[in-house]
Design a protein around this motif. Structure first.
Motif, mmCIF file in Angstrom:
data_model
loop_
_atom_site.group_PDB
_atom_site.id
_atom_site.type_symbol
_atom_site.label_atom_id
_atom_site.label_comp_id
_atom_site.label_asym_id
_atom_site.label_seq_id
_atom_site.Cartn_x
_atom_site.Cartn_y
_atom_site.Cartn_z
ATOM 1 N N ASP C 152 46.496 10.645 40.362
ATOM 2 C CA ASP C 152 47.951 10.529 40.248
ATOM 3 C C ASP C 152 48.444 11.309 39.035
ATOM 4 O O ASP C 152 49.436 12.031 39.096
ATOM 5 C CB ASP C 152 48.356 9.059 40.086
ATOM 6 C CG ASP C 152 48.136 8.277 41.372
ATOM 7 O OD1 ASP C 152 47.974 8.936 42.418
ATOM 8 O OD2 ASP C 152 48.117 7.045 41.319
ATOM 9 N N LEU C 153 47.719 11.152 37.938
ATOM 10 C CA LEU C 153 48.081 11.824 36.695
ATOM 11 C C LEU C 153 48.059 13.336 36.886
ATOM 12 O O LEU C 153 48.985 14.044 36.512
ATOM 13 C CB LEU C 153 47.068 11.419 35.618
ATOM 14 C CG LEU C 153 47.605 11.366 34.201
ATOM 15 C CD1 LEU C 153 48.554 10.183 34.066
ATOM 16 C CD2 LEU C 153 46.452 11.237 33.223
ATOM 17 N N VAL C 154 46.967 13.813 37.508
ATOM 18 C CA VAL C 154 46.823 15.253 37.707
ATOM 19 C C VAL C 154 47.922 15.779 38.618
ATOM 20 O O VAL C 154 48.472 16.858 38.400
ATOM 21 C CB VAL C 154 45.428 15.577 38.280
ATOM 22 C CG1 VAL C 154 45.333 17.032 38.669
ATOM 23 C CG2 VAL C 154 44.354 15.214 37.275
ATOM 24 N N ILE C 155 48.270 14.989 39.638
ATOM 25 C CA ILE C 155 49.324 15.440 40.551
ATOM 26 C C ILE C 155 50.671 15.466 39.833
ATOM 27 O O ILE C 155 51.476 16.370 40.032
ATOM 28 C CB ILE C 155 49.409 14.504 41.769
ATOM 29 C CG1 ILE C 155 48.153 14.657 42.616
ATOM 30 C CG2 ILE C 155 50.623 14.824 42.621
ATOM 31 C CD1 ILE C 155 48.068 13.662 43.719
ATOM 32 N N MET C 156 50.880 14.474 38.989
ATOM 33 C CA MET C 156 52.167 14.379 38.294
ATOM 34 C C MET C 156 52.394 15.578 37.388
ATOM 35 O O MET C 156 53.502 16.055 37.245
ATOM 36 C CB MET C 156 52.206 13.099 37.462
ATOM 37 C CG MET C 156 52.915 11.991 38.181
ATOM 38 S SD MET C 156 53.282 10.620 37.121
ATOM 39 C CE MET C 156 51.892 10.433 36.088
ATOM 40 N N VAL C 157 51.311 16.036 36.746
ATOM 41 C CA VAL C 157 51.450 17.188 35.864
ATOM 42 C C VAL C 157 51.443 18.432 36.732
ATOM 43 O O VAL C 157 50.466 18.712 37.397
ATOM 44 C CB VAL C 157 50.272 17.250 34.877
ATOM 45 C CG1 VAL C 157 50.462 18.404 33.932
ATOM 46 C CG2 VAL C 157 50.160 15.946 34.119
ATOM 47 N N PRO C 158 52.537 19.182 36.756
ATOM 48 C CA PRO C 158 52.586 20.343 37.649
ATOM 49 C C PRO C 158 51.609 21.429 37.201
ATOM 50 O O PRO C 158 51.469 21.691 35.995
ATOM 51 C CB PRO C 158 54.032 20.816 37.557
ATOM 52 C CG PRO C 158 54.590 20.161 36.354
ATOM 53 C CD PRO C 158 53.770 18.968 36.026
ATOM 54 N N LEU C 159 50.962 22.033 38.176
ATOM 55 C CA LEU C 159 49.854 22.952 37.930
ATOM 56 C C LEU C 159 50.259 24.162 37.093
ATOM 57 O O LEU C 159 49.665 24.448 36.058
ATOM 58 C CB LEU C 159 49.264 23.397 39.278
ATOM 59 C CG LEU C 159 48.101 24.377 39.193
ATOM 60 C CD1 LEU C 159 46.882 23.709 38.618
ATOM 61 C CD2 LEU C 159 47.780 24.960 40.570
ATOM 62 N N GLU C 176 37.528 31.288 33.678
ATOM 63 C CA GLU C 176 38.133 30.086 33.119
ATOM 64 C C GLU C 176 39.247 29.581 34.028
ATOM 65 O O GLU C 176 39.371 28.380 34.280
ATOM 66 C CB GLU C 176 38.711 30.350 31.726
ATOM 67 C CG GLU C 176 37.674 30.608 30.653
ATOM 68 C CD GLU C 176 37.413 32.090 30.494
ATOM 69 O OE1 GLU C 176 37.489 32.826 31.509
ATOM 70 O OE2 GLU C 176 37.130 32.548 29.368
ATOM 71 N N LEU C 177 40.036 30.536 34.508
ATOM 72 C CA LEU C 177 41.149 30.161 35.375
ATOM 73 C C LEU C 177 40.634 29.462 36.631
ATOM 74 O O LEU C 177 41.147 28.411 37.039
ATOM 75 C CB LEU C 177 41.934 31.419 35.749
ATOM 76 C CG LEU C 177 43.290 31.177 36.401
ATOM 77 C CD1 LEU C 177 44.197 30.444 35.437
ATOM 78 C CD2 LEU C 177 43.904 32.500 36.806
ATOM 79 N N GLY C 178 39.594 30.062 37.222
ATOM 80 C CA GLY C 178 39.023 29.464 38.432
ATOM 81 C C GLY C 178 38.531 28.055 38.168
ATOM 82 O O GLY C 178 38.759 27.146 38.966
ATOM 83 N N VAL C 179 37.864 27.865 37.026
ATOM 84 C CA VAL C 179 37.336 26.542 36.701
ATOM 85 C C VAL C 179 38.475 25.543 36.513
ATOM 86 O O VAL C 179 38.438 24.425 37.051
ATOM 87 C CB VAL C 179 36.446 26.610 35.440
ATOM 88 C CG1 VAL C 179 36.044 25.210 34.988
ATOM 89 C CG2 VAL C 179 35.201 27.440 35.725
ATOM 90 N N VAL C 180 39.516 25.963 35.764
ATOM 91 C CA VAL C 180 40.627 25.039 35.503
ATOM 92 C C VAL C 180 41.326 24.652 36.804
ATOM 93 O O VAL C 180 41.562 23.471 37.071
ATOM 94 C CB VAL C 180 41.635 25.671 34.508
ATOM 95 C CG1 VAL C 180 42.892 24.827 34.437
ATOM 96 C CG2 VAL C 180 40.999 25.787 33.141
ATOM 97 N N ILE C 181 41.620 25.659 37.641
ATOM 98 C CA ILE C 181 42.283 25.345 38.904
ATOM 99 C C ILE C 181 41.393 24.449 39.762
ATOM 100 O O ILE C 181 41.839 23.469 40.364
ATOM 101 C CB ILE C 181 42.650 26.635 39.672
ATOM 102 C CG1 ILE C 181 43.700 27.407 38.882
ATOM 103 C CG2 ILE C 181 43.163 26.317 41.064
ATOM 104 C CD1 ILE C 181 44.030 28.757 39.462
ATOM 105 N N GLY C 182 40.108 24.781 39.788
ATOM 106 C CA GLY C 182 39.168 23.980 40.568
ATOM 107 C C GLY C 182 39.138 22.542 40.103
ATOM 108 O O GLY C 182 39.185 21.612 40.904
ATOM 109 N N LEU C 183 39.076 22.354 38.771
ATOM 110 C CA LEU C 183 39.029 20.991 38.230
ATOM 111 C C LEU C 183 40.308 20.243 38.561
ATOM 112 O O LEU C 183 40.282 19.104 39.026
ATOM 113 C CB LEU C 183 38.844 21.040 36.704
ATOM 114 C CG LEU C 183 37.447 21.403 36.209
ATOM 115 C CD1 LEU C 183 37.448 21.526 34.700
ATOM 116 C CD2 LEU C 183 36.443 20.352 36.648
ATOM 117 N N LEU C 184 41.443 20.922 38.331
ATOM 118 C CA LEU C 184 42.711 20.238 38.528
ATOM 119 C C LEU C 184 42.902 19.836 39.990
ATOM 120 O O LEU C 184 43.299 18.710 40.298
ATOM 121 C CB LEU C 184 43.876 21.122 38.073
ATOM 122 C CG LEU C 184 44.046 21.212 36.558
ATOM 123 C CD1 LEU C 184 45.210 22.116 36.212
ATOM 124 C CD2 LEU C 184 44.279 19.825 35.968
ATOM 125 N N SER C 185 42.604 20.750 40.917
ATOM 126 C CA SER C 185 42.843 20.340 42.300
ATOM 127 C C SER C 185 41.691 19.471 42.802
ATOM 128 O O SER C 185 41.877 18.677 43.718
ATOM 129 C CB SER C 185 43.117 21.539 43.204
ATOM 130 O OG SER C 185 41.952 22.258 43.404
#
Lengths: 330, 326, 317
Positions: C152-159, C176-185
């Protein structure tokens, strides 16, 4: 009854499900799904457990296979080294014990993993339990498939459940249950999803395998006509209690409990010339939520009186030659 | 038989489903007649085409289904060529249906009353509100429900009550024929007993014709006067219930009867019918039952048997009716 | 073992792995048959293949016909082009950018990294979402609550805004970008979807059958739940690729990434030199933005078509 020849001895088994409990509060309201059930199942016999939906028969089956942990009571299972209480087994002992009790499920479409081949499904208990070498396991799977009539077995090994018919899937499920040579099999409505013509052959197969593999069945079903053919003794459940227990033919021909009488007279008969007795009970099955300390059948019973209202649920008593009834008015 | 006697006549009905793998002939050349005030049972295993017949009679076919041939006369009018508009006058008013799963035929977000009213508004637009209300109360009483419950939602009903509500709904426009497709399959025996009794009572009281569809031959034995036995899209036998149960002539009917367990009478050995029903994408040639039939001879494999009246009112599609050798 | 009266059949054993391969191949063929019925899916696949071809062709061209001095996407410069940016010509099929670099070469060079980025983030997402989803669904309780609130927290914070903030502190490269996007989604929306499917799988009788066979929690999760969640995960992989490529474009456009060359950066360059809103220099803007749109859409299309393969209910019949 002596303890001789008793395979499963269920004593005062209860399972309560809490209702409306949250994360931080404990529930005060419970569904008494199974309540103080005692039953002895002898080696080699087949006991039918019948009742309407919500009577607790499936919960009983899940308690016996330890899919659920009982709230109270014990299930003593006879082994070579004396009785073992299933309810208290943990860890490795539980895992080893799984070889002795198996289950056949109602829905052959849902009880086989759609992503596993027949070989993987039937071999699963062997793989998990680490029984035999790879070669031995494969031989065993083939042997079991032949036993349940899926021949030639190797043509089935690498097929997926969706490629089989309902009857064939149920045969696979039976093979999986028997692959570890269990002593006791809980069969939960194994034929209720099958068509008439297929059902008979699966029923017959189960009977044949019971002798061949020396298996004791608990046959759970809502269909009393099927139970008649699958069980030596019949236990009738109502709202978490066994209300009548006895030899199948005896219970069918001379039912003593008013609920059993009603249940039997409600079963349609495949004979247009047969006239059934009218069903005399009123109302419908409720949920056993915090039931009052009186006969569970009180509200619907045609015989209910003051005595029934003021006394606890009647005990299951022997009324001659192993015909047990739980009713004050027999 | 005069025309007025036969409220429903099905002649050579053939219906198929288009699938990815080719056409499935779910109903193949089926004919039967339903008389006014009579109850008919259609019995058979899953996939034998009994529900497809019901859907054809209501003309409520899914998109991939098509009636290829045959006629369905309701009160003398063939409904097969009728438009959706014209069917509006027939559906519900002359023929209605009680579906298999009551939960699915009631919309959970509307009250039961609203749902019955909606059907009535659509089919009986001239009825006034008071008339409608008293009619619904009446329907509820007839179906054995308390009219006070009508403003409740389907989930507040028990399974048996829900099925009764569906029966009340099916009767809302005073149909001549009601099709009941496995009306009690999801119910426990005691509830089933009550519902079947109620439906039989209503049928006699309103002089309706009923078509019961079930895989449970015991239920069919109890509620119907005549029975049609279906196998793999074909009607294989049709006669009075007593004939079907005590004097079956088609080997499949004979096998069904001896495979069905009963709780009364002597415990007789159940007879196993070998094999499984055929794949309707590729049914066997000749008689569709021949691969499983103990009496099959060479003619059964080559030629399809005709659906013939062997005795008065006893129709059978078999080369060896009653198991006799030709 | 019990009686060995029945002759063992030894046909299968010798070639167990071959049987499995064959089964896999057969499954693939059926799924392809279903997939290929969907024109949108085929169009998507076609576009993906086209870009794949571009990615493969670039190094080949650089080693054969394109001289690195002139055509290098980052440092190339063509002396024969007097004014940059220059419109498309035979030498430079899509023209040159304001720094005199070949636009087509930039476009092709970037493709490989866009793919890499998309696949990296998709794989990370799927591994996390499937594992977390399966565990949450299976165990429920505290574990489930923790991961769901996290989601919920991750969804609330816009990507995109959070990526901008992250990049402002420390400019990120493709990996790094790929890892961050991967982790967030992975910890975000995808987990919730996988978990709800996991709940449906968890109550299937075959899970109970596995428990009765003696299977432990890990056996049930990895042999029964995960295989039944994989198709859905695969589907979400496609959507994550779309999201990743798009996010990269946005970040690069703002100049917040440490990336040598990408489609987003091509647009950024256009903007920095003031050619963004001019029609005559369309060749600076259109190729990159069209590539972003097409590849994003393509993965989305393939995802939608896979959806129909995975969920039989969505099929026409």
């Amino acid at each position: 009854m002596t303890n001789n020849g008793v395979l499963v001895d269920i004593k005062h088994l209860s399972k309560l499900f809490p209702m409306g409990a949250g994360m931080f509060q404990r529930s005060k309201v419970f569904v008494h799904a199974v309540s103080d059930v005692s039953l002895r199942i002898r080696q080699g016999e087949s006991v039918g457990l019948v009742g309407e939906s919500g009577c607790g028969k499936t919960t009983t089956g899940k308690l016996l296979t330890r899919l659920l942990d009982p709230t109270a009571g014990s299930i003593d299972f006879q082994t070579k080294d004396g009785p073992v209480d299933i309810a208290t087994l943990r860890g490795k002992a539980m895992k080893r014990f799984r070889r002795r009790v198996q289950m056949i499920f109602q829905d052959p479409y849902e009880s086989l993993n759609p992503r596993l081949t027949i070989n993987d499904t039937v071999a699963e208990p062997l793989n998990v339990q680490g029984i035999g070498s790879l070669v031995e396991r494969e031989d065993r799977v083939v042997q079991l498939l032949e036993s349940v009539g899926l021949t030639p077995a190797h043509s089935f090994l690498f097929r997926y459940p969706h490629e089989l018919s309902g009857g064939q899937r149920q045969r696979v499920a039976i093979a999986r249950a028997l692959v570890v040579n269990p002593n006791f099999v809980v069969a939960d409505e194994p034929t209720s999803m099958l068509d008439v013509s297929v059902r008979t052959s699966v029923m017959q197969l189960m009977g044949k395998l019971a002798d061949e593999f020396n298996v004791t069945y608990l046959y759970i079903t809502h269909d009393i006509a099927v139970a008649r053919y699958m069980s030596d003794r019949l236990a009738v459940m109502y709202l978490g209690k066994i209300v009548e227990l006895g030899d199948t033919e005896e219970v069918l021909h001379h039912p003593l409990h008013p609920y059993t009488k009603a249940l039997l007279s409600a079963v349609p008969v495949p004979d247009p010339l047969h006239k059934r007795n009218p069903v005399v009970i009123k109302g419908q099955v409720s949920k056993p939520v915090n039931p009052l300390p009186r006969c569970r059948f009180y509200e619907r019973c045609p015989l209910a009186d003051k005595f029934c209202e003021t006394h606890d649920h009647p005990p299951l008593e022997d009324h001659g030659s192993g015909h047990y009834v739980a009713c004050y008015h027999v | 038989m005069s025309m007025t006697d036969n409220i429903l006549e099905v002649k050579n009905l053939t219906m198929h489903y288009k699938t990815r793998k080719g056409p499935v002939y779910a109903v193949d050349d089926v004919s039967f007649v339903v008389r006014r005030g009579e109850s008919i049972g259609l019995v058979g295993e899953s996939g034998c085409g009994k529900t497809s017949i019901a859907l054809s009679l209501m003309k409520l076919l899914p998109d991939n289904a098509e009636i290829k041939a045959g006629e369905i006369h309701i009160n003398g009018v063939d409904i097969v060529p009728l438009s959706e508009r014209a069917l509006r006058d027939i559906r519900w008013k002359q023929i209605s249906m009680v579906f298999q799963a009551a939960m699915n035929s009631l919309n959970p977000v509307y009250t039961v009353e609203d749902q019955i009213k909606e059907a009535m508004h659509y089919h009986l637009p001239r009825m006034s509100d008071e008339e409608m209300n008293s009619k619904i109360d009446n329907l509820f009483r007839m179906a054995g429900l308390d009219p006070a419950m009508k403003s409740q939602y389907p989930h507040q009903y028990s399974g048996g009550m829900r099925q009764r509500a569906v029966v009340a709904m099916a009767l809302s426009c005073d149909p001549n024929i009601v099709i009941a497709d496995e009306p009690t399959t999801a119910l426990d025996v005691i509830v089933q007993d009550g519902l079947l009794k109620k439906m039989r009572e209503l049928q006699r009281q309103l002089n309706m014709s009923m078509i019961y569809i079930s895989h449970d031959i015991a239920v069919i034995a109890e509620v119907s006067e005549r029975v049609g036995v279906m196998y793999a899209g074909k009607m294989v036998e049709f006669s009075t219930t007593v004939n079907i149960f005590h004097h079956p002539m088609h080997p499949y009917t004979m096998a069904l009867m001896s495979a069905f367990p009963s709780i009364v009478g002597e415990k007789t050995e159940l007879v196993v019918l070998p094999g499984e029903p055929p794949d309707l994408l590729d049914p066997p040639p000749g008689c569709r039952f021949h691969p499983r039939c103990p009496y099959a001879t060479s003619i059964c494999k080559e030629k399809e048997p005709e659906f013939r009246e062997y005795e008065e009112g006893h129709f059978v599609a078999c080369w060896h009716p009653g198991g006799e050798q030709a | 073992m019990a009686s060995a009266t029945i002759q063992p059949v030894r046909v299968t054993r010798s070639a167990l792995w071959r049987m499995r391969l064959e089964l896999f191949w057969r499954g693939l063929k059926t799924n392809w048959a279903l997939f290929s019925e969907n024109p949108i899916g085929l169009i998507g696949l076609g576009i993906i293949l086209f870009f794949g071809l571009l990615a493969i062709l670039h190094p080949i061209l650089m080693h054969t016909v394109w001289s690195p001095n002139i055509y290098d996407p980052v440092s190339g410069f063509d002396m024969q082009v007097p004014i940059s940016p220059s419109p498309p010509s035979l030498r430079h099929l899509l023209g040159t950018d304001p720094l005199g670099r070949d636009v087509l070469s930039q476009l092709m060079y970037s493709t490989r990294y866009e793919f890499g980025l998309g696949i990296l983030s998709a794989v990370i997402t799927v591994v996390i979402a499937t594992t977390v989803g399966a565990f949450s669904a299976y165990y429920g309780g505290i574990i489930d609550m923790f991961f769901m609130r996290l989601a919920d927290l991750v969804i609330m914070v816009p990507l995109i805004p959070i990526l901008i903030v992250l990049a402002a502190f420390n400019p990120v490269g493709m990996i790094e970008l790929g890892v961050v996007i991967g982790l967030l989604s992975g910890f975000g929306g995808t987990t919730i979807v996988i978990k709800s499917q996991g709940l449906a799988v968890k109550v299937k009788p075959y899970i109970e059958a596995a428990r009765i066979a003696g299977g432990g929690d890990f056996h049930i999760i990895f042999s029964h739940m995960v295989p039944n969640l994989m198709p859905l995960s695969l589907l979400y992989m496609m959507f994550v690729v779309t999201g990743a490529i798009f996010s990269e474009a946005v970040l690069s456009f703002f100049g917040l990434t440490q990336i040598k060359m990408s489609w987003g950066l091509m647009i950024n360059t256009t903007q920095v030199f003031g050619y963004l809103l001019r029609f005559d220099t369309w060749y600076l803007l259109i190729p990159a933005s069209l590539a972003i749109t097409l590849l994003c859409a393509a993965f989305y299309f393939v995802g939608r078509a896979l959806d129909e393969v995975v969920n039989p209910r969505l099929r026409q019949r």
